[in-house]
Scaffold this active site. Structure first.
Site, PDB file in Angstrom:
ATOM      1  N   ASP A 363       0.866  -1.172   0.000  1.00  0.00           N
ATOM      2  CA  ASP A 363       0.000   0.000   0.000  1.00  0.00           C
ATOM      3  C   ASP A 363       0.910   1.231   0.000  1.00  0.00           C
ATOM      4  O   ASP A 363       2.111   1.119   0.255  1.00  0.00           O
ATOM      5  CB  ASP A 363      -0.886  -0.045   1.249  1.00  0.00           C
ATOM      6  CG  ASP A 363      -1.756   1.181   1.373  1.00  0.00           C
ATOM      7  OD1 ASP A 363      -2.302   1.633   0.349  1.00  0.00           O
ATOM      8  OD2 ASP A 363      -1.898   1.704   2.494  1.00  0.00           O
ATOM      9  N   LYS A 364       0.350   2.397  -0.285  1.00  0.00           N
ATOM     10  CA  LYS A 364       1.170   3.612  -0.258  1.00  0.00           C
ATOM     11  C   LYS A 364       0.897   4.445   0.989  1.00  0.00           C
ATOM     12  O   LYS A 364       1.769   4.642   1.823  1.00  0.00           O
ATOM     13  CB  LYS A 364       0.941   4.471  -1.502  1.00  0.00           C
ATOM     14  CG  LYS A 364       1.847   5.717  -1.536  1.00  0.00           C
ATOM     15  CD  LYS A 364       1.498   6.660  -2.640  1.00  0.00           C
ATOM     16  CE  LYS A 364       0.293   7.507  -2.323  1.00  0.00           C
ATOM     17  NZ  LYS A 364       0.531   8.493  -1.242  1.00  0.00           N
ATOM     18  N   LYS A 545     -17.584  17.869   0.323  1.00  0.00           N
ATOM     19  CA  LYS A 545     -16.173  17.720  -0.038  1.00  0.00           C
ATOM     20  C   LYS A 545     -15.964  16.270  -0.429  1.00  0.00           C
ATOM     21  O   LYS A 545     -16.635  15.358   0.086  1.00  0.00           O
ATOM     22  CB  LYS A 545     -15.252  18.103   1.118  1.00  0.00           C
ATOM     23  CG  LYS A 545     -15.382  17.190   2.322  1.00  0.00           C
ATOM     24  CD  LYS A 545     -14.517  17.635   3.485  1.00  0.00           C
ATOM     25  CE  LYS A 545     -14.658  16.651   4.649  1.00  0.00           C
ATOM     26  NZ  LYS A 545     -13.964  17.095   5.865  1.00  0.00           N
ATOM     27  N   ASN A 796      -8.425  -1.273   4.747  1.00  0.00           N
ATOM     28  CA  ASN A 796      -8.597  -1.599   3.325  1.00  0.00           C
ATOM     29  C   ASN A 796      -7.499  -2.519   2.799  1.00  0.00           C
ATOM     30  O   ASN A 796      -7.564  -2.962   1.654  1.00  0.00           O
ATOM     31  CB  ASN A 796      -8.654  -0.317   2.485  1.00  0.00           C
ATOM     32  CG  ASN A 796      -7.386   0.505   2.611  1.00  0.00           C
ATOM     33  OD1 ASN A 796      -6.674   0.403   3.607  1.00  0.00           O
ATOM     34  ND2 ASN A 796      -7.102   1.326   1.633  1.00  0.00           N
TER      35      ASN A 796
END
Length: 1125
Positions: A363-364, A545, A796
């Site tokens: 993941d980042k 948003k 996630n």
């Protein structure tokens, strides 16, 4: 697709059951005349091994039972209707419908419906660390209709009915309806308090028990993790099958020859071996029934040669792995002082797999980056605000050799307004200067949205200090940014949000109250969040948003005034590695809102399974015709040491994939900043952002779009494969977005895509969903057939971690869900370098050597029995005393092999990191391939031949004792056994690369213990010690022939290994051999010492220039090293 974990577990069960059942069968048969040894000598070792395993499992079960008892016997206050007061009861006695009182810092004993709290607005704060690992406090609020039941007396009249969903594992959803006072009220997760979460910052709450025990959501989530087994263990099972086949074959050969000899005992009515009295023998040696005798002998042989099967192997491996895990946990080099978290091996089953990783899938956000968001820039009304350069921009400019456009990085802020969550510099906005801007109305609306559209909770720490508890770092950064610009959010309840704003007309700060009507919460599917409020001017506003792609498609025609410039700014922010979010609003018509609200409340009170779908559809209806205000840009900095770690892993030959939800531009530039994409590496971009595809999308024909997209991806993959084939000497980096990835996963394209990806050094998948991450991980694992490692930090990433062979969780800002689903936990990505290149390499080498040596020593011992039986015409007579055989694996050879599996190092940790290519020994499985395994087995067979034949030929001819007596059966057994013990332990000493005092103690202590055992056991009366009675003291020790034979046999048995290693090191050295040879060279040692001194001093040195004498010395050493090579 079958799960490899399940298949691996089945194989392991078959192998272990085979061993245990065979040994148990031998123990049962040992009471019959078939047994070649006494029953106690086989039962005792079996009891020790199985008992040790049972004790380990028993202790673990006992500890779990204690935890269960402790949890079930916790006390909670339950309402007693008869006395109208609360009484204490145990958690396990709670029933659905009970009214309970939970006080501050206590855990909730069951899933509860919140009725009221100590706060007037019936809210409470909850810590869910035990559920999802998140430390941020969650705000829960009760329904207004139950807020009056805040005392024991008032609860006496409370009557209600709750209808809700069945028990399930979904922590963040709840569907239910409260029927109270002839009305029905929708229940949401905001009113639900889950078991094992803790009440914080609230004196007490009253609640109703909804689910108890195993029906609670936390217990519904308590599922067994997927079973994972290492490739070494799977191969070890196959070796066990080979050894079982060998055991059966050897037994069959022995019984065949025994049957022939028994049949020949009766020839022409005469007995050839009359001295054995075959005329008065039992069925076991009856020449009249040779077939039966041969069959029974086969059973005897299966027990006699059972020592070929190492029953203690699995126990020894388990001990080694547990100790290896302790070393990983205690490694100070992987301890993070800031977070006060060490590395943690959550399982010990996969230690050696760490040394065989072929592909890393990462993941980042929060994994490569800190996930500590800072508001650094924004675009409002098409105007850029915020100065300075991000570290990604600086890294890219340096790589390209460009001159920095802004010399000061964002961190080098001269402003006092720089702290966690806010690192914004712009004199046009700060300190109230925004009121002088041409677009001050838009700026005002922009920051009002940031200060209002959220679920954060303010906590007043002092007169001028407010802390915010937010559900994400992004949300906290937005609220802090609004406060610093002049829109301070300072209070909220269920129905209102209070801001302290700067009035642009009067120039003073005023308090404004916004009535909070509805919150349309953020989700990964919606990719946006909205609130509906009524401002002091009585206007109905929808403030939103979210992701730019979602917000832009919901803009009205009048609201697109700044769209083009905002898109340009968002693209620029993405290139700088910033996370962006679009901000918009809409003024609502009163009649439209009332109509919508009726439908929305109806959907909220629905108890049907599609309630969430209905609510999302209604949210989409109101979230339209928005007016764009601008976009935010927050920076998520790279973690310390990430570029160096990735570079080192790439040099180790490990493929690296990054699976991120970011835009392509952001992902590419982050890739350059952290060395995923390197200088000279060519990029292959697969995308659907092509003119022909965009034209198809405008037409709206879904089938045509899908077909065109599939064909486009197919052509791009074929073109890329041909490019990679033509330029085979070039490194490639593959970049693909989530939309393109969907088509690349098509059953007709997936193999072609994976073939392309495997040829690339780096793969970056942008805009990937959690499901895509798990699917990609499964594909990489199945296509390559190699070990995959997934690393992530958020919920996630859980699917990806569980799909991979090894899951590594980072204990970061996003909570502990990834850690709880992982096999190993670390605090920073950079620790992965040491976890793999040092601990992984060592564990792989140790376990491989340990298993090979285990098979070697058992084959050596087992085949000496076979050669002796051949010498005795396969009579079933063992070469050794019963207890010699029983103690072989338990006392005389067990500890050295465990020491090998725990302490051995081919090279030091520093050299493992200095020479990352050494890691390829594990990736290519050099130390545990079939040639090496068979080589160790052949070495065992050769050692058994040398030991048996040299021993028998040395001592069975001449006089053995001083009185002229020759060696008898007991002397031969002791001498041969002594040679076996010395040989296998000395082979261990030769195989070890790194000696500690523990290994010396275990190796030489095991040999010494054999002699001690022989003296003690030999002093027992001969009715018990049988052939061992004083055999060492009276027969062997006084005889010089015994000691000379031992010396000769041991040296002869070690010569094959010594010769092979000498040849290998000279002509075909392995990687660690080359490193060790290089280290022994004097000039290399001197050069390395100089390098270390320079490295240690470089941190304190402020200037990059070295003294001339040092540079000359380094040049001379380098030149000398080259001449030597």
């Amino acid at each position: 697709m079958p799960k490899s974990g399940k298949k691996g577990t089945q194989e392991w069960c078959i192998a272990t059951n085979l061993i245990v059942k065979s040994k148990f069968g031998s123990a049962c048969v040992s009471f019959s005349p078939l047994a070649p040894y006494s029953a106690p000598s086989i039962i005792l070792p079996l009891v020790v091994v199985i008992g040790a395993t049972m004790a380990k499992e028993g202790v673990e079960d006992w500890r779990r039972n204690l935890q269960d008892i402790e949890a079930n016997n916790r006390k909670v206050e339950v309402y007693d209707k008869s006395s109208c007061s609360f009484r204490q009861t145990k958690w396990k006695d709670l029933r659905v419908g009970d009214l309970v009182k939970v006080c501050k810092d206590e855990y909730f004993p069951a899933d509860l419906l919140l009725l009221s709290s100590s706060y007037e607005d019936v809210v409470c704060y909850v810590e869910t660390m035990n559920l999802d690992g998140e430390t941020n406090l969650k705000l829960k609020h009760a329904l207004n209709v139950t807020s009056f039941y805040s005392s024991a007396e008032s609860l006496k009249e409370f009557r209600a009915v709750i209808k809700c969903e069945d028990p399930n594992e979904h922590l963040y959803s709840f569907i239910g309806t409260l029927y109270f006072d002839c009305q029905q009220y929708s229940l949401s997760p905001q009113q639900i308090l889950l078991r094992d979460s803790k009440l914080k910052n609230t004196e007490y709450i009253f609640g109703v028990v909804i689910f108890t025990g195993h029906d609670t959501k936390v217990m519904q989530n308590a599922t067994d993790p997927p079973s994972k087994r290492t490739k070494i263990e799977r191969r070890m099972d196959r070796i066990i099958y080979v050894l079982f086949s060998t055991l059966i074959l050897v037994s069959f050969i022995g019984s065949l020859f025994f049957g022939i000899e028994t049949n020949n005992d009766l020839s022409g009515g005469n007995y050839t071996r009359w001295y054995l009295r075959p005329d008065k023998t039992t069925v076991f040696f009856d020449p009249r029934r040779p077939a039966v005798a041969a069959f029974l002998h086969c059973l005897t042989g299966l027990m006699l040669y059972g020592y070929l099967i190492p029953i203690s192997l699995y126990v020894s491996i388990e001990i080694c792995k547990v100790l290896q895990s302790i070393f990983i946990n205690q490694d100070q080099a992987m301890y993070d002082e800031v977070m006060d978290r060490p590395a943690h091996a959550r399982t010990s089953n996969l230690n050696e797999e760490l040394g065989q990783v072929h592909t890393i899938l990462s993941d980042k956000t929060g994994t490569l980056t800190c996930n500590s968001m800072e508001f650094v820039k924004c675009s409002i009304a098409g105007t850029l605000y915020g100065r300075g350069m991000t570290e990604v921009e600086i890294a890219l400019a340096r790589k390209r050799g460009e001159q920095l456009t802004e010399q000061a990085p964002i961190d080098a802020s001269e402003s006092k307004k720089s702290f966690k969550g806010f690192n914004f510099r712009d004199e046009h906005i700060m300190d109230g200067k925004w009121v002088s801007e041409p677009q001050r109305d838009v700026i005002q609306k922009f920051f009002r949205v940031l200060a209002t559209c959220h679920t954060a909770v303010p906590e007043v720490m002092g007169p001028d200090e407010i802390m915010y508890e937010a559900e994400s770092p992004d949300e906290a950064a937005f609220v802090i940014a609004a406060r610093e610009v002049g829109f301070e959010f300072f209070a909220r309840n269920q129905t209102s949000i209070k801001l302290r704003e700067l009035d642009p007309t009067s120039g003073i700060r005023v308090d404004r109250v916004y009535e909070l009507l509805h919150v349309l919460e953020f989700s990964s599917a919606r990719k946006r969040m909205s609130v509906i409020v009524k401002n002091p001017e009585n206007q109905l506003l929808l403030l939103a948003k979210g992701a730019d792609s979602v917000i832009f498609e919901r803009l009205s025609k009048e609201g697109r005034a700044y769209e083009e410039r905002t898109k340009e700014h968002i693209e620029k922010y993405s290139e700088a590695g910033l996370r962006t979010m679009a901000v918009a609003y809409r003024e609502l018509d009163n009649d439209e809102y009332k109509t919508w609200e009726q439908e929305f409340l109806k959907a909220k009170t629905s108890v049907s399974a599609d309630r969430d779908v209905l609510m999302d559809e209604l949210a989409c209806q109101i979230e339209r015709d928005l007016i764009l205000l601008g976009a935010t840009a927050v920076e998520d900095k790279l973690q310390k040491g990430v570029p160096g770690c990735i570079d080192k892993l790439a040099r180790a030959g490990i493929g690296i994939w990054v699976l991120t939800g970011d835009k392509r531009g952001t992902a590419i530039n982050i890739g350059y900043a952290c060395s995923l994409l390197r200088h000279g590496m060519k990029q292959i971009v697969i995308t659907l952002e092509l003119p022909e595809i965009l034209a198809q999308e405008k037409e709206g024909d879904k089938e045509a779009i899908a077909e065109a997209s599939l064909n486009s991806i197919k052509l791009q993959i074929l073109k890329a494969k041909s490019q990679v084939t033509e330029e085979s000497s070039t490194e490639f980096g593959l970049i693909i977005d989530g939309k393109s990835l969907t088509y690349a996963m098509d059953k007709n394209l997936v193999n072609s895509f994976m073939d392309l990806a495997m040829r690339c050094a780096t793969v970056i998948c942008c805009r990937s969903s959690p499901k895509q991450k798990a699917v990609i991980t499964r594909l990489v694992k199945s296509v390559t057939g190699r070990t995959t490692l997934a690393i992530g930090d958020g919920a996630n990433d859980v699917g990806m971690l569980q799909e991979a062979d090894i899951g590594v969780g980072i204990s970061g800002v996003e909570g502990m869900q990834a850690v709880m689903a992982s096999d190993f936990a670390i605090a920073q990505f950079r620790f992965l370098e040491r976890l793999l290149l040092v601990h992984g390499h060592w564990c792989y080498r140790r376990i491989s050597m340990m298993i090979c040596y285990f098979f070697y020593k058992n084959i050596t011992f087992g085949f000496t029995l076979f050669w002796f039986e051949a010498y005795t015409y396969f009579s079933g007579q063992p070469a050794y005393n019963d207890w010699y055989m029983s103690c072989y694996n338990v006392f005389f050879t067990s500890l050295p092999v465990i020491a090998l599996g725990v302490f051995d190092q081919d090279v030091s940790a520093r050299l493992c990191l200095k020479h990352p290519l050494l890691y390829q020994e594990g990736v290519r499985n050099i130390l545990f391939n079939w040639p090496r395994i068979l080589g160790w087995m052949f070495n065992g067979l050769l050692s058994s031949i040398i030991i048996y034949f040299l021993t028998t030929n040395s001592i069975t001819g001449p006089a053995f004792r001083k009185d002229g007596q020759v060696a008898d059966y007991s002397v031969l057994g002791v001498t041969m056994y002594t040679c076996v013990v010395w040989t296998v332990n000395c082979q261990m000493a030769l195989s070890i690369n790194y000696f500690t005092w523990i290994q010396h103690l275990f190796i030489w202590g095991s040999i010494a213990f054999w002699y001690i055992f022989l003296v003690v056991y030999g002093s027992i009366p001969p009715t018990l010690s049988t052939t061992a009675y004083k055999v060492l003291v009276e027969a062997c020790a006084p005889s010089i022939l015994y000691w000379l034979t031992t010396l000769l046999v041991v040296i002869a048995a070690l010569l094959p290994l010594l010769s092979y290693r000498a040849f290998q090191i000279r002509f075909q050295p392995m990687e660690h051999d080359r490193i060790q040879i290089q280290r022994r060279r004097p000039e290399s040692t001197e050069y390395d010492a100089t390098q270390r001194r320079l490295s240690e001093s470089s941190e304190a040195r402020t200037s990059s220039e070295l003294p001339s004498e040092v540079r000359i010395r380094i040049d001379n050493l380098k030149a000398s090293s080259k001449r030597k090579n």
